[in-house]
Design a protein around this motif. Structure first.
Motif, PDB file in Angstrom:
ATOM      1  N   LYS A 245      13.904  -8.566   5.050  1.00 51.02           N
ATOM      2  CA  LYS A 245      13.216  -9.693   5.654  1.00 51.02           C
ATOM      3  C   LYS A 245      11.980  -9.167   6.368  1.00 51.02           C
ATOM      4  O   LYS A 245      11.863  -7.960   6.603  1.00 51.02           O
ATOM      5  CB  LYS A 245      14.146 -10.393   6.652  1.00 51.02           C
ATOM      6  CG  LYS A 245      14.612  -9.495   7.790  1.00 51.02           C
ATOM      7  CD  LYS A 245      15.645 -10.175   8.677  1.00 51.02           C
ATOM      8  CE  LYS A 245      15.033 -11.286   9.496  1.00 51.02           C
ATOM      9  NZ  LYS A 245      16.010 -11.918  10.420  1.00 51.02           N
ATOM     10  N   PRO A 246      11.021 -10.026   6.700  1.00 48.04           N
ATOM     11  CA  PRO A 246       9.905  -9.569   7.523  1.00 48.04           C
ATOM     12  C   PRO A 246      10.465  -8.973   8.814  1.00 48.04           C
ATOM     13  O   PRO A 246      11.279  -9.607   9.489  1.00 48.04           O
ATOM     14  CB  PRO A 246       9.122 -10.849   7.791  1.00 48.04           C
ATOM     15  CG  PRO A 246       9.535 -11.793   6.710  1.00 48.04           C
ATOM     16  CD  PRO A 246      10.958 -11.466   6.392  1.00 48.04           C
TER      17      PRO A 246
ATOM     18  N   GLY B 255       6.377  -4.775   6.739  1.00 47.96           N
ATOM     19  CA  GLY B 255       6.761  -5.241   5.417  1.00 47.96           C
ATOM     20  C   GLY B 255       7.051  -4.060   4.507  1.00 47.96           C
ATOM     21  O   GLY B 255       6.680  -2.920   4.805  1.00 47.96           O
ATOM     22  N   GLY B 256       7.734  -4.317   3.393  1.00 52.26           N
ATOM     23  CA  GLY B 256       8.044  -3.278   2.427  1.00 52.26           C
ATOM     24  C   GLY B 256       9.167  -2.355   2.840  1.00 52.26           C
ATOM     25  O   GLY B 256       9.460  -1.385   2.126  1.00 52.26           O
TER      26      GLY B 256
ATOM     27  N   VAL C 122       4.807   0.091   2.307  1.00 52.91           N
ATOM     28  CA  VAL C 122       4.853  -0.171   3.744  1.00 52.91           C
ATOM     29  C   VAL C 122       3.677  -1.066   4.078  1.00 52.91           C
ATOM     30  O   VAL C 122       2.583  -0.882   3.536  1.00 52.91           O
ATOM     31  CB  VAL C 122       4.748   1.127   4.573  1.00 52.91           C
ATOM     32  CG1 VAL C 122       4.507   0.820   6.041  1.00 52.91           C
ATOM     33  CG2 VAL C 122       5.996   1.981   4.424  1.00 52.91           C
ATOM     34  N   SER C 123       3.885  -2.038   4.932  1.00 57.93           N
ATOM     35  CA  SER C 123       2.757  -2.803   5.452  1.00 57.93           C
ATOM     36  C   SER C 123       2.983  -3.073   6.939  1.00 57.93           C
ATOM     37  O   SER C 123       4.125  -3.069   7.419  1.00 57.93           O
ATOM     38  CB  SER C 123       2.565  -4.123   4.695  1.00 57.93           C
ATOM     39  OG  SER C 123       3.658  -4.993   4.895  1.00 57.93           O
ATOM     40  N   VAL C 124       1.881  -3.286   7.650  1.00 58.44           N
ATOM     41  CA  VAL C 124       1.939  -3.527   9.093  1.00 58.44           C
ATOM     42  C   VAL C 124       0.992  -4.656   9.454  1.00 58.44           C
ATOM     43  O   VAL C 124      -0.192  -4.621   9.105  1.00 58.44           O
ATOM     44  CB  VAL C 124       1.549  -2.261   9.897  1.00 58.44           C
ATOM     45  CG1 VAL C 124       1.550  -2.560  11.401  1.00 58.44           C
ATOM     46  CG2 VAL C 124       2.488  -1.111   9.589  1.00 58.44           C
TER      47      VAL C 124
ATOM     48  N   GLY D 266      10.756   1.699  -3.979  1.00 57.79           N
ATOM     49  CA  GLY D 266      10.219   0.561  -3.255  1.00 57.79           C
ATOM     50  C   GLY D 266      11.221  -0.147  -2.375  1.00 57.79           C
ATOM     51  O   GLY D 266      10.909  -1.183  -1.794  1.00 57.79           O
ATOM     52  N   HIS D 267      12.409   0.405  -2.225  1.00 54.48           N
ATOM     53  CA  HIS D 267      13.490  -0.313  -1.553  1.00 54.48           C
ATOM     54  C   HIS D 267      13.507  -0.088  -0.045  1.00 54.48           C
ATOM     55  O   HIS D 267      12.745   0.697   0.506  1.00 54.48           O
ATOM     56  CB  HIS D 267      14.819   0.049  -2.200  1.00 54.48           C
ATOM     57  CG  HIS D 267      15.004  -0.582  -3.549  1.00 54.48           C
ATOM     58  ND1 HIS D 267      14.235  -0.224  -4.631  1.00 54.48           N
ATOM     59  CD2 HIS D 267      15.833  -1.557  -3.991  1.00 54.48           C
ATOM     60  CE1 HIS D 267      14.595  -0.941  -5.682  1.00 54.48           C
ATOM     61  NE2 HIS D 267      15.568  -1.764  -5.316  1.00 54.48           N
ATOM     62  N   GLY D 268      14.434  -0.798   0.615  1.00 53.20           N
ATOM     63  CA  GLY D 268      14.413  -0.906   2.061  1.00 53.20           C
ATOM     64  C   GLY D 268      15.033   0.275   2.790  1.00 53.20           C
ATOM     65  O   GLY D 268      15.880   0.996   2.251  1.00 53.20           O
TER      66      GLY D 268
END
Length: 328
Positions: A267-268, A262-263, A241-243, A146-148
């Protein structure tokens, strides 16, 4: 749990005065802070309750909305003006957490929530530079699904967990702040820091500075917006992931577009290079795919999250294609 004092603020000015001593924290609903106190991650010696302040969603002269920091997430998502003029914001909030948590959680607390990294929460057994600078980051070689992948550093690869903030970033939201040096306004996208060598410094807030409201500027394109979240299960899971995106067209070409992710980052994440590439383009999948590649060109993956660039790319293309189809 460490013993602490409790004080209830009567105004923003009173809250700032109450929080001047080191070790003080602001308390909204406590849906994140209290959990962290129970885990021993946060150990404030004073809680300043600001849950009774700034509890309205109000229209702004000239257009836009001002959302008080103590407004609940549910109240924002259900507000008629938000649903009509900024639908991606309502959808983002409704995709986050459970109904019970949304009923309690506040706008200010949502913005300032800490990472949900497992290693950050493991006080006894895991190394975390965000929790204790210089300790190391177990997520680098551990479970990092779940990391960046954007804006991360060798010191920290955690992601910001908010769904709401992704939509706010797409809408050029402005955060209203009150502090010992007076009041100021700050673009939401400038509020959170990238980790670099100091991941324990998460925002640019001054000591004791309080979020009082979030301003949504008037944007006709915001009414044609949406939010899509990809996660491991259908409810109460953080985004892989989000958009959040908006799209406007004229004469068969894109005239305005906003894309926030996102995700994927600490930061956003506003995808400005992708936006710039799409202005004037014909709204077709090849253009959307090229823009998505730009947005993800700096991605740095670990073994557990190597799937994220492609997942983000496909999600961006799908969201923009849906918006383009709705515009025709």
């Amino acid at each position: 749990m460490t013993p602490f004092d409790y004080a209830r603020a009567s105004s923003a000015q009173d809250a700032v005065a109450q929080a001047r001593r080191a070790g003080a924290k602001y308390l909204g609903a406590g849906t994140n802070l209290v959990d962290l106190m129970r885990e021993g991650v946060e150990t404030p010696d004073r809680l300043v309750d600001v849950s009774g302040l700034s509890r309205r969603v109000e229209p702004i002269d000239g257009g836009g909305l001002l959302i008080g920091a103590a407004v609940s997430n549910t109240a924002v998502a259900e507000d008629a003006a938000v649903r009509a003029d900024y639908p991606a914001l309502a959808r983002a909030i409704l995709s986050g957490a459970s109904a019970q948590i949304r009923n309690m959680a506040t706008v200010g607390g949502n913005i300032l929530q800490r990472t949900r990294c497992t290693y950050f929460l493991d006080v006894e057994g895991a190394a975390c530079n965000k929790r204790q600078p210089g300790q190391g980051c177990d997520a680098l070689e551990g479970f990092n699904r779940g990391h960046g992948i954007l804006g991360v550093s060798p010191a920290c690869i955690a992601t910001h967990p908010s769904d709401m903030c992704v939509a706010l970033a797409a809408f050029d939201a402005v955060v209203h702040l009150a502090g010992a040096n007076g009041r100021r306004h700050l673009p939401l996208v400038d509020l959170h820091r990238l980790p670099g060598d100091t991941p324990h410094l998460e925002t640019v807030l001054e000591p004791g500075e309080l979020i009082t409201a979030v301003e949504l500027p008037p944007q006709a394109v915001a009414a044609r917006s949406t939010y899509r979240k990809v996660r491991d299960r259908a409810s109460y899971a953080f985004a892989l992931v989000s958009v959040a995106a908006t799209l406007e067209m004229a004469a068969g070409r894109i005239t305005d577009v906003r894309i926030a992710l996102g995700g994927v980052a600490p930061k956003p994440w506003r995808a400005r290079e992708a936006e710039a590439a799409l202005i004037g383009a014909v709204p077709e999948q090849s253009a959307f795919a090229a823009a998505a590649d730009l947005a993800l060109s700096a991605a740095r993956t670990r073994p557990g999250n190597a799937f994220k660039p492609e997942l983000a790319r496909r999600t961006i293309v799908a969201v923009l294609s849906d918006l383009a189809g709705a515009e025709r």
